[in-house]
Design an enzyme around this catalytic site. Structure first.
Site, PDB file in Angstrom:
ATOM      1  N   GLU A   1       0.890  -1.170   0.000  1.00  0.00           N
ATOM      2  CA  GLU A   1       0.000   0.000   0.000  1.00  0.00           C
ATOM      3  C   GLU A   1       0.921   1.211   0.000  1.00  0.00           C
ATOM      4  O   GLU A   1       1.422   1.620   1.045  1.00  0.00           O
ATOM      5  CB  GLU A   1      -0.885  -0.020   1.256  1.00  0.00           C
ATOM      6  CG  GLU A   1      -1.801  -1.231   1.359  1.00  0.00           C
ATOM      7  CD  GLU A   1      -3.011  -1.140   0.438  1.00  0.00           C
ATOM      8  OE1 GLU A   1      -3.329  -0.036  -0.033  1.00  0.00           O
ATOM      9  OE2 GLU A   1      -3.627  -2.192   0.177  1.00  0.00           O
TER      10      GLU A   1
ATOM     11  N   CYS B   1      -2.100   9.535   2.399  1.00  0.00           N
ATOM     12  CA  CYS B   1      -1.610   8.895   1.168  1.00  0.00           C
ATOM     13  C   CYS B   1      -2.459   9.256  -0.040  1.00  0.00           C
ATOM     14  O   CYS B   1      -1.963   9.351  -1.151  1.00  0.00           O
ATOM     15  CB  CYS B   1      -1.561   7.385   1.355  1.00  0.00           C
ATOM     16  SG  CYS B   1      -3.142   6.674   1.825  1.00  0.00           S
TER      17      CYS B   1
HETATM   18  P1  NAD Z   1       8.130   4.723   4.994  1.00  0.00           P
HETATM   19  O1  NAD Z   1       8.157   3.906   3.762  1.00  0.00           O
HETATM   20  O2  NAD Z   1       9.267   5.625   5.263  1.00  0.00           O
HETATM   21  O3  NAD Z   1       8.001   3.787   6.285  1.00  0.00           O
HETATM   22  C1  NAD Z   1       6.940   2.861   6.465  1.00  0.00           C
HETATM   23  C2  NAD Z   1       7.379   1.743   7.387  1.00  0.00           C
HETATM   24  O4  NAD Z   1       8.449   1.051   6.768  1.00  0.00           O
HETATM   25  C3  NAD Z   1       7.884   2.190   8.760  1.00  0.00           C
HETATM   26  O5  NAD Z   1       7.352   1.323   9.741  1.00  0.00           O
HETATM   27  C4  NAD Z   1       9.380   1.996   8.657  1.00  0.00           C
HETATM   28  O6  NAD Z   1       9.974   1.634   9.881  1.00  0.00           O
HETATM   29  C5  NAD Z   1       9.496   0.843   7.683  1.00  0.00           C
HETATM   30  N1  NAD Z   1      10.755   0.814   6.936  1.00  0.00           N
HETATM   31  C6  NAD Z   1      11.591   1.834   6.663  1.00  0.00           C
HETATM   32  N2  NAD Z   1      12.644   1.403   5.930  1.00  0.00           N
HETATM   33  C7  NAD Z   1      12.473   0.068   5.756  1.00  0.00           C
HETATM   34  C8  NAD Z   1      13.197  -0.946   5.070  1.00  0.00           C
HETATM   35  N3  NAD Z   1      14.324  -0.674   4.426  1.00  0.00           N
HETATM   36  N4  NAD Z   1      12.692  -2.197   5.072  1.00  0.00           N
HETATM   37  C9  NAD Z   1      11.535  -2.486   5.707  1.00  0.00           C
HETATM   38  N5  NAD Z   1      10.798  -1.563   6.353  1.00  0.00           N
HETATM   39  C10 NAD Z   1      11.255  -0.304   6.378  1.00  0.00           C
HETATM   40  O7  NAD Z   1       6.745   5.516   4.943  1.00  0.00           O
HETATM   41  P2  NAD Z   1       6.210   6.585   5.956  1.00  0.00           P
HETATM   42  O8  NAD Z   1       7.043   7.820   5.846  1.00  0.00           O
HETATM   43  O9  NAD Z   1       6.013   5.985   7.296  1.00  0.00           O
HETATM   44  O10 NAD Z   1       4.741   6.872   5.365  1.00  0.00           O
HETATM   45  C11 NAD Z   1       4.515   7.773   4.331  1.00  0.00           C
HETATM   46  C12 NAD Z   1       4.365   7.063   3.011  1.00  0.00           C
HETATM   47  O11 NAD Z   1       3.417   6.029   3.126  1.00  0.00           O
HETATM   48  C13 NAD Z   1       3.834   7.971   1.916  1.00  0.00           C
HETATM   49  O12 NAD Z   1       4.489   7.670   0.719  1.00  0.00           O
HETATM   50  C14 NAD Z   1       2.368   7.601   1.832  1.00  0.00           C
HETATM   51  O13 NAD Z   1       1.770   7.879   0.597  1.00  0.00           O
HETATM   52  C15 NAD Z   1       2.421   6.147   2.118  1.00  0.00           C
HETATM   53  N6  NAD Z   1       1.147   5.684   2.644  1.00  0.00           N
HETATM   54  C16 NAD Z   1       0.393   4.849   1.884  1.00  0.00           C
HETATM   55  C17 NAD Z   1      -0.850   4.443   2.352  1.00  0.00           C
HETATM   56  C18 NAD Z   1      -1.729   3.527   1.542  1.00  0.00           C
HETATM   57  O14 NAD Z   1      -2.692   3.008   2.100  1.00  0.00           O
HETATM   58  N7  NAD Z   1      -1.468   3.294   0.279  1.00  0.00           N
HETATM   59  C19 NAD Z   1      -1.309   4.870   3.578  1.00  0.00           C
HETATM   60  C20 NAD Z   1      -0.505   5.714   4.333  1.00  0.00           C
HETATM   61  C21 NAD Z   1       0.731   6.110   3.853  1.00  0.00           C
END
Ligand code: NAD
Length: 473
Positions: free
Chosen positions: A217, A251
């Site tokens: 997502e 998002c």
């Molecule tokens: P992010 O990708 O930075 O982090 C998300 C999660 O991934 C966190 O728990 C983080 O600890 C983990 N993570 C970070 N690096 C990782 C790695 N190398 N391997 C595995 N896990 C890792 O995202 P964010 O800043 O927390 O959220 C914002 C983003 O999420 C935006 O791009 C937004 O559009 C998206 N988002 C999408 C939805 C959806 O339903 N499609 C909903 C909310 C947010």
């Protein structure tokens, strides 16, 4: 507060859940409902504390927003799961093709086993406990890794979950990116990730090493198209609401606007009228959320300054964009004449900054959208049904709201997810249940099976039977 379940390193935690999932493959309705009920009670009993923790994580974040966008959505989803589970869990008969009669066929839904959930910070309760609840309802064990950027709500969730569930049923793993990386390398039966497209690629690669199926997502640049036939005031308030809710850290927030050439000034006035109706002030307004961290805040300022230097006109930053005393609250901005190669138009914005692009014809607007990666959401405003259908049939996006923003996410009977760079796989409602379910096909042979007619040695009998069948197919 409880950290990770005591005496359980990450791998051991996974092994314990894995062993438990193999020891009890058939998870009855009563147990699934019991788990859902415990999670629902946890949320109800601690709703205020959870909202307070989210507020503390952000600096400024209205508890009403958490109530609506996190807790209400969770309640609605869990209510539907509780009600529909008996129907969704049932085996389903399918009709059998004549050449296999009198055999019977059915689909037996079964839990996958152990589901990993990695969540983001922007709606830290809904986007973690929501998929976890669906996976539990589908009979799975769940390991949840919430974001390190919302440490207070993550710690509270961990503490409450560990008081309520055994570690083999449902556990929360806290930690930074190193822990997240190790988590994504566990051989889950399914890994459900919500976050950025950039990290989603890394998660998909880590999961592929184990042949773990994923749901991604992700984010992206969701366009908002105004048709010449739209009610501009109505569109403006819905766009302002979709954009400024959680200060654009949603998002599916509108990422940029496409409007017919000549409508710019009218839209600018209508947008500010709408924005200031929703938020009479931006600084020190408890309804207007902070940007989650200094890093994210600085990034948004840089994106706007870069675009300004590249020739964009910034509307709305006559108020100071931010200072420490306002808890990273960032005043909204509209930008006109934004160069297409600026970072503002090539990266997901994820803040209260909205570029406005003009189009000469609808085909041009559609081409602008189709030249970019496929978006998570698309919004169309207007009253001309033919134009609406043209846009919807000629663009591909994760989801759509017509004459509104965001609302399709709240419709429990619509699948929610992305496409292409905005993700794959969808959840919510029955689609979510199936996401975490093995739909096992079963054929039950009859004593009167004619299958032997196809056995070797192949000769005249085989030719006659297949010849006959060919005529009926
Ligand atoms: P992010 O990708 O930075 O982090 C998300 C999660 O991934 C966190 O728990 C983080 O600890 C983990 N993570 C970070 N690096 C990782 C790695 N190398 N391997 C595995 N896990 C890792 O995202 P964010 O800043 O927390 O959220 C914002 C983003 O999420 C935006 O791009 C937004 O559009 C998206 N988002 C999408 C939805 C959806 O339903 N499609 C909903 C909310 C947010």
């Amino acid at each position: 507060m409880t950290q990770n379940p005591p005496d359980f390193p990450l791998r051991a935690l996974f092994e314990a859940q894995h062993a438990a999932s193999r020891a009890q493959v058939d998870v009855p309705l009563a147990l699934r409902r019991d788990r859902l009920g415990r999670l629902r009670d946890l949320i109800e009993t601690h709703a205020d504390a959870l909202s307070e923790a989210v507020e503390a994580d952000f600096g400024v974040r209205s508890r009403s927003l958490t109530e609506a966008a996190d807790l209400f959505v969770l309640r609605a989803g869990m209510g539907q799961l509780h009600k529909q589970l008996p129907r969704w869990m049932k085996r389903q008969r399918v009709s059998t093709p004549f050449y296999l009669l009198p055999a019977r066929g059915y689909i037996q839904p079964q839990p996958l086993g152990v589901v990993g959930v990695i969540g983001p910070w922007n709606y830290p309760l809904q986007l973690t406990l929501g998929p976890a609840a669906t996976a539990l309802a589908a009979g799975n064990r769940v390991m949840l890794k919430p974001s390190e950027l919302t440490p207070q709500s993550s710690a509270l969730m961990a503490s409450l979950v560990h008081q309520t569930f055994s570690a083999e049923e449902f556990c929360v793993v806290q930690g930074g990116i190193d822990v997240a990386q190790a988590f994504s390398q566990l051989p889950f039966d399914h890994l459900f990730f919500t976050g950025s497209t950039q990290v989603g690629r890394q998660v998909a690669a880590a999961a592929a090493a184990n042949l773990t199926p994923t749901t991604l997502e992700l984010g992206g640049k969701s366009p908002c198209i105004l048709d010449a036939s739209c009610d501009l005031r109505d569109a403006a308030i819905k766009i302002a609401h979709g954009k400024l809710l959680n200060a654009g850290q949603t998002c599916i927030a509108p990422d940029y606007v496409l409007l017919p050439k000549g409508m710019e000034a009218e839209f600018e006035a209508a947008y500010w009228a709408a924005a200031t109706k929703l938020f009479p002030t931006f600084a020190n307004n408890p309804d207007y959320a902070s940007i989650v961290s200094e890093r994210h805040h600085a990034r948004l300022l840089t994106l706007v300054e870069e675009a300004r230097k590249q020739g964009a006109r910034v509307s709305g930053w006559d108020v100071p964009p931010a200072d420490a005393s306002t808890g990273r609250q960032l005043a909204p901005a509209l930008l006109f004449d934004v160069p297409p190669d600026s970072r503002l138009m090539t990266e997901e914005i994820f803040g209260p900054v909205l570029p406005v692009l003009s189009y000469g014809s609808l085909d041009e607007a559609i081409a602008t959208i189709n030249a970019r990666p496929r978006p998570l959401a698309l919004y169309w405003f207007g009253r001309d049904d033919a134009n609406r259908d043209k846009v919807l049939l000629r663009t591909v996006s994760g989801g759509v709201s017509v004459n509104d923003t965001l609302m399709h996410v709240a419709h429990e009977h619509l699948p929610f997810g992305g496409v292409g760079e905005s993700g794959w796989g969808a959840y919510h409602g029955k689609v979510g249940f199936l996401r975490f379910t093995q739909q096992k096909p079963v054929l039950v042979q009859s004593n009167f099976s004619m299958g032997h007619l196809f056995y070797p040695p192949y000769g005249e009998r085989f030719q006659r039977v297949t010849g006959l069948l060919k005529r009926w197919l």
